[in-house]
Structure formats: C-alpha cells, structure tokens
Design a protein around this motif. Structure first.
Motif, short mmCIF file in Angstrom:
data_model
loop_
_atom_site.label_atom_id
_atom_site.label_comp_id
_atom_site.label_asym_id
_atom_site.label_seq_id
_atom_site.Cartn_x
_atom_site.Cartn_y
_atom_site.Cartn_z
N ALA A 1 1.14 -0.96 -0.55
CA ALA A 1 -0.45 -0.17 0.41
C ALA A 1 1.13 1.25 0.40
O ALA A 1 0.10 2.81 -0.50
N ASP A 2 1.61 1.90 0.21
CA ASP A 2 3.28 2.02 0.84
C ASP A 2 3.31 3.30 -0.76
O ASP A 2 3.33 4.16 -0.67
N ALA A 3 4.11 1.32 -1.22
CA ALA A 3 4.78 1.52 -2.73
C ALA A 3 3.60 2.37 -3.85
O ALA A 3 3.91 3.62 -4.11
N LEU A 4 2.30 1.58 -3.58
CA LEU A 4 1.29 2.40 -4.41
C LEU A 4 0.49 3.40 -4.10
O LEU A 4 0.50 4.78 -5.16
N HIS A 5 0.93 4.10 -2.64
CA HIS A 5 0.48 5.63 -2.91
C HIS A 5 1.49 6.29 -2.90
O HIS A 5 1.38 7.91 -3.65
N GLY B 1 3.86 10.77 -7.45
CA GLY B 1 4.97 10.70 -7.99
C GLY B 1 6.22 10.79 -7.56
O GLY B 1 7.11 11.08 -8.37
N VAL B 2 6.20 9.29 -6.80
CA VAL B 2 7.81 9.10 -5.97
C VAL B 2 7.99 7.66 -6.66
O VAL B 2 6.78 6.61 -6.39
N ASP B 3 8.99 7.04 -7.58
CA ASP B 3 9.32 6.08 -8.12
C ASP B 3 9.41 5.44 -6.75
O ASP B 3 10.65 5.17 -5.52
N VAL B 4 9.87 3.88 -6.82
CA VAL B 4 9.62 2.57 -5.53
C VAL B 4 10.33 1.80 -5.86
O VAL B 4 10.73 1.50 -7.37
N VAL B 5 11.34 1.46 -5.35
CA VAL B 5 12.05 -0.23 -5.76
C VAL B 5 11.23 -0.55 -4.39
O VAL B 5 11.61 -0.68 -2.89
N VAL B 6 10.73 -1.74 -4.75
CA VAL B 6 10.38 -2.80 -4.14
C VAL B 6 11.21 -3.81 -3.45
O VAL B 6 12.37 -4.17 -3.79
N VAL C 1 5.59 -3.66 -9.22
CA VAL C 1 6.42 -3.15 -9.51
C VAL C 1 5.18 -2.56 -11.42
O VAL C 1 4.98 -1.59 -11.70
N ALA C 2 4.36 -3.77 -11.54
CA ALA C 2 4.02 -3.64 -12.50
C ALA C 2 2.28 -3.04 -12.71
O ALA C 2 2.59 -1.92 -13.46
N ALA C 3 1.70 -2.56 -11.14
CA ALA C 3 1.26 -1.62 -11.32
C ALA C 3 2.33 -0.23 -10.29
O ALA C 3 1.01 0.97 -11.63
N ILE C 4 2.50 -0.18 -10.27
CA ILE C 4 3.70 1.10 -9.96
C ILE C 4 3.79 1.65 -11.47
O ILE C 4 3.64 2.48 -12.50
N THR C 5 4.19 0.47 -12.33
CA THR C 5 4.73 0.94 -14.02
C THR C 5 3.56 1.79 -14.16
O THR C 5 3.90 2.86 -15.55
N ALA D 1 0.34 2.47 -13.49
CA ALA D 1 0.35 4.50 -13.56
C ALA D 1 1.59 5.61 -13.67
O ALA D 1 2.08 6.71 -13.22
N GLY D 2 2.41 5.05 -14.15
CA GLY D 2 3.11 5.87 -14.95
C GLY D 2 4.86 5.98 -13.60
O GLY D 2 5.44 7.02 -14.98
N ARG D 3 5.34 5.42 -13.86
CA ARG D 3 5.79 5.17 -12.56
C ARG D 3 7.01 4.56 -12.75
O ARG D 3 6.78 3.28 -12.95
N THR D 4 8.82 5.20 -12.36
CA THR D 4 9.81 3.59 -12.54
C THR D 4 9.49 3.19 -10.87
O THR D 4 9.81 3.11 -10.36
N ALA D 5 9.99 1.57 -11.60
CA ALA D 5 9.71 0.81 -10.16
C ALA D 5 10.63 -0.83 -10.23
O ALA D 5 10.77 -1.19 -11.32
N VAL D 6 11.27 -0.80 -9.33
CA VAL D 6 11.65 -2.31 -9.77
C VAL D 6 12.15 -2.87 -8.58
O VAL D 6 11.46 -2.70 -7.54
N ALA D 7 11.64 -4.84 -8.33
CA ALA D 7 11.62 -5.34 -7.09
C ALA D 7 13.54 -5.98 -7.16
O ALA D 7 13.83 -6.99 -8.18
#
Length: 254
Positions: free
Chosen positions: A20-24, A29-34, A47-51, A53-59
């Motif tokens: 939930a933190d990652a998605l919020h 507008g914050v990119d996330v390292v999961v 990661v797919a959900a964040i991507t 939403a237009g943001r960059t993420a990696v697990a």
C-alpha cells in the motif's frame, strides 16, 4: 534546474502495508524500489501496478533478518539507482518488513524472540546503517512500529517490547542524522485489516467487531489508511517533523 526524481526504498513491499505504501507513493509521483523476501511474483505485480501508473519501479530480493546480506544488497541497489535513474542516491527509506508472534510471555521461546529481534530491530538498525551512504541529504526515513507499544494486548509481549526498541532507536537516528537534514520518524499502526498475524483482523468477524468497538472512529484500519499517512509524512509539507512517534489507529483504546 529541476530537482531529481524522488525515489523510495520500501522493505517488505510485495504485500500488506508495504504494498500500500508503494502504490500511494507512486500516486504521489515517487518512484519505488520494492523489496521482497521470497515471493518474487507478488513483488513483480506491485512493480507492474506502479509502472502502469506512470512511475518507475524495480523489485529486489532482501531478507531483512540476514544482516550479512546487506552489503551485497547495498551494492545491487546502488547499481540499480545508477542504471535506472542515473543517480547514486535515493530519498526515502521505509523500514516496513516484519512478522508477528502471538504467544504469552510465559510461552515465548528464545528462538521466537530472536527471530523477531533479527527482523524488527537488528534488521532495521543495520540495514539503515548500510544504506546511509545511499540516502540523500535532506531525505527521510520512516520506521514501522505498532500500536502494541501503547495498547497492551496479552500475547504480544515480545513483539511489543521489540517495537518499543525501534521507537527509541528512531529518536537516536533523528538526532544523529539531523546534521544531514535527514528526518527520521516512526509510525505505529493500530488494528489494520491485512494478512499480518494470519489475517485475524481481516477475516475473523468476532475479533474485528471487538476491535472496532475500541476505535474512536468506529472501524479497524485499512492498508490505504496507513499508507496515506506515511505518504503525507514523507512529503515536503512535513519537512519540520522528525524524531516523532505517530500513531495511525483511528483513536484505538483512547
């Protein structure tokens, strides 16, 4: 000159409150390292959900109970920051990973106690220490505690005591890292409907009804309630808050 893209590292963010933190944060507008301990598929879904939403993420895989793995994780994280963002640092660290233990004080074993310490205290202490060179000056750290440091619920003596240590650690970190402009706070969720503790607060109607009766706002929390508060705490609007314990419980057991 535009400021660098904000990046958050969230431990244990493949599910529950971390997810939930990652998605919020992504919505803000914050990119996330999961990070995930064992379930890569769940982490990749985040990661797919964040991507999407237009943001960059990696697990990245991380077992926060294994302190000896932290230097390698730090190197891997540094390489990802450089490759994906062209940066050597990130902005926000959320020490969220953890597990519960329900056992009376009398029945708690040393093995169970040590397992809690490894994740909730040693993990938080030494992972943050390892990642300090990668955290931007002016960044922020959020440690996750529990309402059980204030609300005494038999069966959680070890868990509550260790989370209490995290709250003290937070104040020391805030004092010692303040010279770098790094804010450190601790959030203490109250009863929240997640899979934590076997999903009791989500799936057991009797337990849920009992807890709801103790909450001023009349219900148990949802992951989005906690994540919204964490996201707000990390925002620049709260740049003058550090060294604080913030309970997010809807007014439980007042």
């Amino acid at each position: 000159m535009s400021s660098p893209q904000k990046i958050a590292v969230i431990t244990g963010s493949s599910r529950g409150l971390g997810r939930a933190d990652a998605l919020h944060l992504a919505e803000a507008g914050v990119d996330v390292v999961v990070t995930y301990r064992s379930n890569k598929a769940e982490a990749e879904e985040v990661v797919a959900a964040i991507t999407s939403a237009g943001r960059t993420a990696v697990a990245l895989q991380l077992d926060t109970s294994v302190v000896s793995s932290f230097p390698d994780f730090g190197e891997q994280l540094g390489a990802e920051l450089q490759a994906r963002w062209g940066r050597a640092t990130f902005d926000y660290l959320i020490n969220n990973a953890g597990h519960d233990l329900t056992a009376s004080f009398e029945a708690t074993t040393e093995k169970d106690f040590d397992a809690l310490v490894d994740v909730h205290l040693k993990g938080v202490f030494f992972l943050t220490q390892t990642l300090l060179p990668l955290i931007s000056d002016g960044g922020a750290i959020v440690n996750v505690s529990s309402g059980l440091t204030r609300i005494i619920n038999p069966g959680h003596a070890a868990y509550g005591a260790i989370k209490g240590a995290v709250e003290v650690l937070t104040r020391y970190q805030a004092k010692e890292l303040g010279s770098r402009g790094i804010r450190v706070n601790v959030v203490a969720p109250g009863a929240t409907a997640t899979d934590f503790g076997g999903g009791m607060m989500k799936n057991n109607e009797k337990v849920r009804a009992y807890l709801e009766s103790a909450v001023a706002l009349g219900r148990v929390g949802e992951p989005d309630d906690i994540a919204a508060a964490v996201t707000a705490l990390l925002s620049d609007a709260n740049h003058w808050i550090t060294g604080q314990r913030i309970e997010i419980s809807g007014g439980q057991s007042l």
